[in-house]
Each structure stands twice: as C-alpha cells, then as structure tokens.
Design an enzyme around this catalytic site. Sequence first.
Site, PDB file in Angstrom:
ATOM      1  N   ASP A 155       0.902  -1.257  -0.106  1.00 36.47           N
ATOM      2  CA  ASP A 155      -0.088   0.066  -0.008  1.00 36.47           C
ATOM      3  C   ASP A 155       0.877   1.328   0.079  1.00 36.47           C
ATOM      4  OD1 ASP A 155      -2.141   1.742   0.009  1.00 36.47           O
ATOM      5  OD2 ASP A 155      -3.203   0.723   1.703  1.00 36.47           O
TER       6      ASP A 155
HETATM    7  C1  BGC Z   1      -5.164   3.318   0.048  1.00 41.83           C
HETATM    8  C2  BGC Z   1      -5.257   2.305  -1.058  1.00 41.83           C
HETATM    9  C3  BGC Z   1      -4.784   2.978  -2.209  1.00 41.83           C
HETATM   10  C4  BGC Z   1      -3.764   3.622  -2.372  1.00 41.83           C
HETATM   11  C5  BGC Z   1      -3.151   4.352  -3.563  1.00 41.83           C
HETATM   12  C6  BGC Z   1      -3.776   3.970   0.082  1.00 41.83           C
HETATM   13  O1  BGC Z   1      -3.684   5.247   0.942  1.00 41.83           O
HETATM   14  O2  BGC Z   1      -5.008   2.574   1.245  1.00 41.83           O
HETATM   15  O3  BGC Z   1      -6.467   1.767  -1.003  1.00 41.83           O
HETATM   16  O4  BGC Z   1      -4.874   2.138  -3.239  1.00 41.83           O
HETATM   17  O5  BGC Z   1      -3.442   4.550  -1.187  1.00 41.83           O
HETATM   18  O6  BGC Z   1      -3.988   5.372  -3.757  1.00 41.83           O
END
Ligand code: BGC
Length: 713
Positions: free
Chosen positions: A278
């Site tokens: 993530d």
């Molecule tokens: C979130 C994810 C997301 C990623 C990219 C993160 O902060 O938890 O769900 O896909 O950012 O934007």
Amino acid sequence: MKYKNPSLSVQERVNDLLPRMTLEEKIAQCIQIYIPPDHPGEIVDRIQAVGLGSRILGAVSLAGNVSQRTAGIEDLNEIQRIAMNEFRLGIPVIHGLDVIHGLRVIFPIPLGLAATFDPDAIQKTYNIAAEECFRLGIHWSFAPMLDIAHDPRWGRIVEGFGEDPYLGAKMAVAAIKGFQGELDENGYQSQDHILACAKHYIGYGSAEGGRDYNTAEITDHTLRNIYLPPFRAAVQAGVGSVMSAFEDLNGEPASGSRYLLTDLLKEELGFNGFVISDWASVAELIHHRVAANEREAAQIAFDAGVDMEMVTECYAHHLADLVMEGIISMERLDDAVRRILTQKFQLGLFDHPYADVQKSLEIRDLSAYHIAAREVTARSMVLLKNNGILPLPGDVRRIALIGPFVNQRRALLGTWVNDVLADEPQTLEEALRASCPDVEILTAPNGLMDEMIMIAAEADIVLLALGESNARNGEYNSIASLNLPAGQEELAQAVAGMGKPLAVLVFAGRPVTLTRILPHADALLYAWHPGSMGAAAAVDILLGKVNPAGKLPVTFPRGEGQIPVHYNHKSTGRDHPRYLDMPVEPLFPFGFGLSYTRFEITDLVVEPVEIPAGASVNVSVTVTNTGECKGEEVVQCYLQDCVSRRTRPERELKGFQRIALQPGESRRVEFTLGPDEMSYYGAGGSWVLEPGAFKVWIGNDCKASLEGSFLLK
Ligand code: BGC
C-alpha cells in the site's frame, strides 16, 4: 528478440526477457513512483534515472476526497514512449489509479454494489470501469477492496462488500472478471480490460476501535474462515495483483509478513500475480518499529513477498545492495520481476503500449454507461420500511422535498471519486422535477429548518432526504458516533410532527443508526452514496418505476454499543450474550430489504438427505409473488454445521439468487451445497469436511426460518 513477438505465449516471452535484464533493470520493475501530474518534467528525469516499473496516477495518498487532475492521455503516452524507446529493452510502464466505483460514470459505492446481491450486475459495472480506464491509458485499478468489516465506524467500510465472506467472495470474482476479462489460450487479456488488485491483504477491516490504520488481532481460525475467503476466491479467479495492507496484524505489519504474503497467499493459495505494497507501507515498517531504517524495511518487505513498492523509495535505494550482498537472493528478485512482467505481457502492454487517442474520444458520449449505472444503482437501494406510502400514489399533487440532501451533487458520488466530477450528477430535486412535471414540488427556498417544517405542513406527502457527506467516509475518516450528523434526527422528528405521510431517504457510505429516525418515518429508503445516476435511480424507486430489491450486505446496529456487529456469530456456552440496556438484536439484520410486492417462500426440500463425503445436496423452495406488482427477491440459503471440531458460526450464507417474478407467479429455486460450502478451515488451518448433521434455512434475510437438514456420512 523473442519477447517482442506477440504470437508467443506470455510465459515464453517472460522466459526470454528476464535473463536479458541487468540488476538495475530488474529492480526498476519493482518500483512504483508517484509524480504529481503538474510536474511532467520530473517523471521524465525519474524514468531516466532509475527506469520505471509503474506509476501511480491520482493526486495524493488519501486521494478519495480531494480535487485532483489525473494525467491526460498524451502525458501517459509520452511516458510510455520514453519507457519503450529510450531504454534498452523497451519495457512498458504500467499506470495504476484508484478506480473504485467508476471513472467518469460513478456507480454506487462498493457497499451499495454489494447490496444488489447481483454478481452479473457487478461484473458489468466493473467492465464499464475497465473500458473507460483502458481507453484513457490506465492499465490497472487498485480495486476491488475485499476487506470484511464488522465495524461501521471504520470509514473504509464504504469501499468493501460488507460483512459476509461468501457474499464478499462472489462480489470479488464478479469485479475481477469485470476488470480483467478472460485470458486467451496464449495467456493474453482481451482489449478493453485492465488489471485488478485485491486489497488490502489482509485483516485491514478489523482495525481496533474502527480507527483506520489501527492494529488488528485476528486468530488464524477467524482469519482463514472469515477474512480470507474473498481473497481466496480472487486468487482462484486469477486476480493479477494483491495489495498488502497497512495494519499490524497479530504482531507483524501485514506488509512485512512472510507468513501472510508468501506462505499463505503465494504458496498455499497459489497466487501467481504480484504483490504491491500500500502507499508507503514499506517505509512504514519503520513507524511500526519492526525496521530501524529504509534498508531494513526494504529487506523485510521484499523478503516477506512484497514485489512492488508503492511510492516510497526503500527498494529504489537499497534493493541493489541487498542483492549484491547476498541478503536478498537473485532468485527472489527474479520471482518478483517474473510476476510483474507476466502481468504486463498478459495485459498486452508490450504489444499495445499506447492509449488510442481516437478510441478515447469515443467514450466522450457516456449515455450507454449512464443507462447501465441508473439500472444498477436502483438495484442497490434498500427499502427498510414501508407502511404503504411508497411508491408515491399517482394522484399525489403536492410533494414537500426537504432535507440536507435535496440539492447535493458531490456527496451523492461518495468517496474515491475524482472531484472534477462534482458538478455532474443531477440533484434529487432536479431528478424529481424531471420525472413529475405535473406535480407541485415544494422546497425550502433558503434551506432553513423552519421553512422545511412549514412546507411539510402544506404537502400531501413529505420526502425527507438525509445523509452524511462523502468526506465522512473513506480512508482515515472513521467516526465514533454512527448517528447522522447533527440536527438531522431532530429535523425528522419535527417534520413528522406535522402529521403528513413521511418518506425518508438516507444517503450514506456506511450503516448509520436509524433508531431514532425510524419511528417517525412511514417509509425509509437506504440509498447509500449512489453515484452519477443516484438521484434518478432514487426517483425511479419513489415513483414505482423500479421495484426495490436491494438487501443489506451489513448488519445495521441500533447503536455503537452493539459493535462489532455481524450475523454470523458463533454459538456460545450459555444463552446468547446480552446487554442489560439494549437488545442484542440489531435494528436490521444482514440480508434484509423490502419490496413493493410480497414474496412467500415455502416447501423446502433437501435431496438427498444423506450423502457421502464429497457429494452435494440440492435444497429447493417455491418462491411466489403474492402481491400486486412484479418484483425481484433475493432468495438466500444459510447453512449450519451442527457439530464441528472447531466452533463455527450459527449460520452462514452459502447461496443466493436474485429472481424476478410477475404477480401471482411461482418458481422453484434450487441451491446446490457441495464440499466447498460444507468445509471450513479447521485445526492447524487445514481445509476440512467433517461428517455429521447440517441444518439449512432458506428465506429472504439471515433470520430465515424455513428449515431443512441433511447428514454427511
Ligand atoms: C490506500 C489504498 C490506495 C492507495 C493508492 C492508500 O492510501 O490505502 O487503498 O489504493 O492509497 O492511492
């Protein structure tokens, strides 16, 4: 160069390309960078410096509720041109974006999509999203989110498919098929499809206190039986990527857990796509205090099985040294790169690296998508109460349309939407006026509460539109009180005091507590955050053009004190645990939802009633539409393993079918329960099928009382 030859299989091409790559070229594939769209020069410098596996589009982390300009098709093609032409091997970049419930045409929030109990509709929805992305040069969406959640305070409950592992698994497969389509015999996806990403692996939805990013503790038994099934189904459906979660689970950050990522996901489940972290979750191993610095964070995450790092630069700065010093093996690096390249070939990126500008213009006319969205949106709405005032009678002359959601646009779209779309959706008032030109619609000119109450007194019927803002949902947006924002309960009570028939609409991204609103409402339609066509779809239901049939994919508690809340609780040693100051029963059970017609479910037959291990039983019922209008019912089948070696839920959803019946029509509906439905993860985490008695119930919510049984010998 064989890897450039599109008539070879994906595997042949990967096998040819990988040995040609230098250490640096391999590591470049494991890096996903973020560069704001207004700094195109920076990305070019960056690609030239380190090469580039992937680029995340969008604005910032927490991108769900901000105004952003994503990169345009020309920018994306230019990046691709550099990757293809200015680098020795010409390996395309994969562009990823959070396309959570639509790109330009916004569908209901995923929790609302789950309420359709209609996997075909979900597949079509994600297929439309894929088509839009593909044509605009976006190859990869960070969706679907498969986190099971039992706590509506958690802001991200909005993004998942609810509380149930079986429903979650069916929705996961539908979304993945919609995004990715099928592979041909050489292992290629067809055009107009993109790469899906099952996230957040795993346990992210059980953050302590419902506070986003918080620690989770889940026993292996519960992890495997409750949280794993949607991911398992995603892997079986061929999902190409999985995102490792932010949280610390059972003493290890999920993004640094070899057990979760390699032993369980890659080896036991056989996942052969790649794992992306993530946003910054590799560097956050330092914040979790399991790594002292970036180098240790890179080592732990890569070793655990994170193949690509999102945004932070631990891999970019340290992987090369770690490999050269023999701390990370070349074999592990090759495995990561092989996984990433496989997906790039599979997507056809080597053969069609550029977005077709002409084709991208073709989707300027979004009307076909809007029609599809209006349909699925109406399918997602759940009628929670109706004393007979809905659908609105044909002779209604004066409607009072009041409440904070009468003129909302942006809030209807929900979280995880590019704010440039904020002005596009119709408001509820516009949609109602467009559909009822001959009815007098009274609204509060200044939006004042006293005006609303006065108007209510003058109308034949009152439509009260309540809800919560999109900004109260999504990432890092947890709340402690599940009540609607201040003043709305009081408004409902005051309006009801005028004595007119009152239909309440609720627009929300989670279950809110309706305990103090429900007694005042003659009807209540839960509309979720419904997306671009939300107002029109709600009006279709209010007017009876569409008969509602959505069902709750999550239990609606009476109050926060009932959290964690879910229907599939276990049997206890004594009577069902209680509270002294609140009933244990929730306000609305999982699977609940009303219709404008009535359905009767009768004549449950189980056949055969004794089976050997490995065989299946058929359970069938007759469903009859006993009301006056056509409608749809979600027929639900629940199972109990009466005696098992490990404690199991009292009942679990193991089948559902959404069927349409004309008034007076009956149909036999059949469910097949086989070893998959009867098995569970037992002692030592192994998948077991235990002989003994099973009970089965069929009905139209999780309280189904029509019961049968069978014996597994
Ligand atoms: C979130 C994810 C997301 C990623 C990219 C993160 O902060 O938890 O769900 O896909 O950012 O934007």
